[in-house]
Design a protein around this motif. Sequence first.
Motif, PDB file in Angstrom:
ATOM      1  N   ASP A 109      -1.617  19.058 -32.236  1.00 54.71           N
ATOM      2  CA  ASP A 109      -0.163  19.085 -32.160  1.00 54.71           C
ATOM      3  C   ASP A 109       0.256  19.292 -30.702  1.00 54.71           C
ATOM      4  O   ASP A 109      -0.514  19.776 -29.881  1.00 54.71           O
ATOM      5  CB  ASP A 109       0.381  20.212 -33.040  1.00 54.71           C
ATOM      6  CG  ASP A 109       1.890  20.153 -33.193  1.00 54.71           C
ATOM      7  OD1 ASP A 109       2.441  19.039 -33.059  1.00 54.71           O
ATOM      8  OD2 ASP A 109       2.515  21.195 -33.414  1.00 54.71           O
ATOM      9  N   GLU A 140      10.702  19.316 -32.671  1.00 52.60           N
ATOM     10  CA  GLU A 140      10.396  20.169 -33.835  1.00 52.60           C
ATOM     11  C   GLU A 140      10.840  19.476 -35.123  1.00 52.60           C
ATOM     12  O   GLU A 140      12.030  19.404 -35.417  1.00 52.60           O
ATOM     13  CB  GLU A 140      11.112  21.521 -33.712  1.00 52.60           C
ATOM     14  CG  GLU A 140      10.737  22.498 -34.810  1.00 52.60           C
ATOM     15  CD  GLU A 140      11.371  23.863 -34.613  1.00 52.60           C
ATOM     16  OE1 GLU A 140      11.480  24.609 -35.595  1.00 52.60           O
ATOM     17  OE2 GLU A 140      11.785  24.167 -33.475  1.00 52.60           O
ATOM     18  N   THR A 147       5.080  22.425 -39.116  1.00 50.77           N
ATOM     19  CA  THR A 147       5.974  21.979 -38.047  1.00 50.77           C
ATOM     20  C   THR A 147       5.188  21.234 -36.977  1.00 50.77           C
ATOM     21  O   THR A 147       4.125  21.669 -36.549  1.00 50.77           O
ATOM     22  CB  THR A 147       6.689  23.177 -37.407  1.00 50.77           C
ATOM     23  OG1 THR A 147       7.429  23.873 -38.413  1.00 50.77           O
ATOM     24  CG2 THR A 147       7.647  22.721 -36.322  1.00 50.77           C
ATOM     25  N   SER A 149       5.404  19.088 -33.178  1.00 52.21           N
ATOM     26  CA  SER A 149       6.179  18.935 -31.960  1.00 52.21           C
ATOM     27  C   SER A 149       5.502  17.918 -31.058  1.00 52.21           C
ATOM     28  O   SER A 149       4.275  17.937 -30.905  1.00 52.21           O
ATOM     29  CB  SER A 149       6.290  20.277 -31.226  1.00 52.21           C
ATOM     30  OG  SER A 149       6.908  20.106 -29.969  1.00 52.21           O
TER      31      SER A 149
END
Length: 378
Positions: A109, A140, A147, A149
Amino acid sequence: MILTLDFGGSGLKGIVQTVDGTPQALYMEPEVSPASLSSLQEKTESNLGRAYPENIAWVGAAGEYRAVGYLAASRYNANPGLSRKKYESAFYKILAAIWVAKEKLKLPDGGSVSLALLLPPGEFEDSQLLLPMLKAALPEFITPTGTMSCSLTSYECFPEGGGIYLNYCKLFGEAIKRSVVAVISVGYRNASVLVSRRGVVDKGRTTNLGMVRLVELVMERTSGLTAESLVGAIAAAGNDMSAKHFWKLTTSSTQAARQAEVNKIIEAISKSRLEYAIALTSWLAEVLPSREELDEVIICGGTADYLKQELNDCFRATPVVWHGGVEIPPLLNEQWLGSRLADVWGLSAYHAAKVRASFAGGKTIRRQVKQEVVVQHG
């Protein structure tokens, strides 16, 4: 991540790769459906790691949640949304594709993504509506694994047929600057035309005469058939109108009644194909340059393959280059998409080369700065 996407009416097609990695093809069904976060989590948590990510994709941004692709079609009974502009669902499809690509490439991520998109010429201006939406969401957004990003490092949009045209320019070089060339794309939802006059490309034209129009004509002449079942049978049959391709569409209980149903379906397809081909070629005659002006025609798209005979007949006096000379590497054809990948693969090659050149330039600058610092500080 370098991600190139084609928002086809029959499905989202994409090519994903890293700067130094091997490209992979990505395909997702076209459906998008609103759903609650709890419902999405309930339907996907037990399948994480067991199902392909493209089959359990959903995203959340700014408090709105959407199932995308196979999940939307199979669990939420979503429809393809062919009457809506593509950008309206493209936002969620892009977020879902980024997550799917991250999972397929096993990337961490917090990385970056370079995007290149294909949109119908008639919706090309809508690409500017997508950009602020993506910039707001990418830092986000919610996915099945939590989550996510990422940052957007580049963003380019091209009209449908643009990838084919760029590949053609690479193959034929300076010749494009001396010719009038038309790029005709015929897909499931739309048919589009781009015209290049001595290397200057116009804004393009779009009509709703995609394969879906043929399917609608067949449904008007029959009863009890769905668009999904029809399009699969029509595509599989191609020019072979034998009963074996349509037997599974029948519902009658007796052999004689089923044969009668098949005969009716075959007759409906034959009449509808002729009517559809006439409508499409008439539109092309209206929007294309005259035959005297036109030097070459590039034809692409899955529906174009289905109508190959009719389209070749339409351009008997003009040289035709099918799919712009694009060759799909075998490693990208695992899902048997074939020529349907030509446009997005052509754009991907162009887009990835630009990103790699920019990346290499950045590394060179950083290396020069580092050397200067070493020299200055001895």
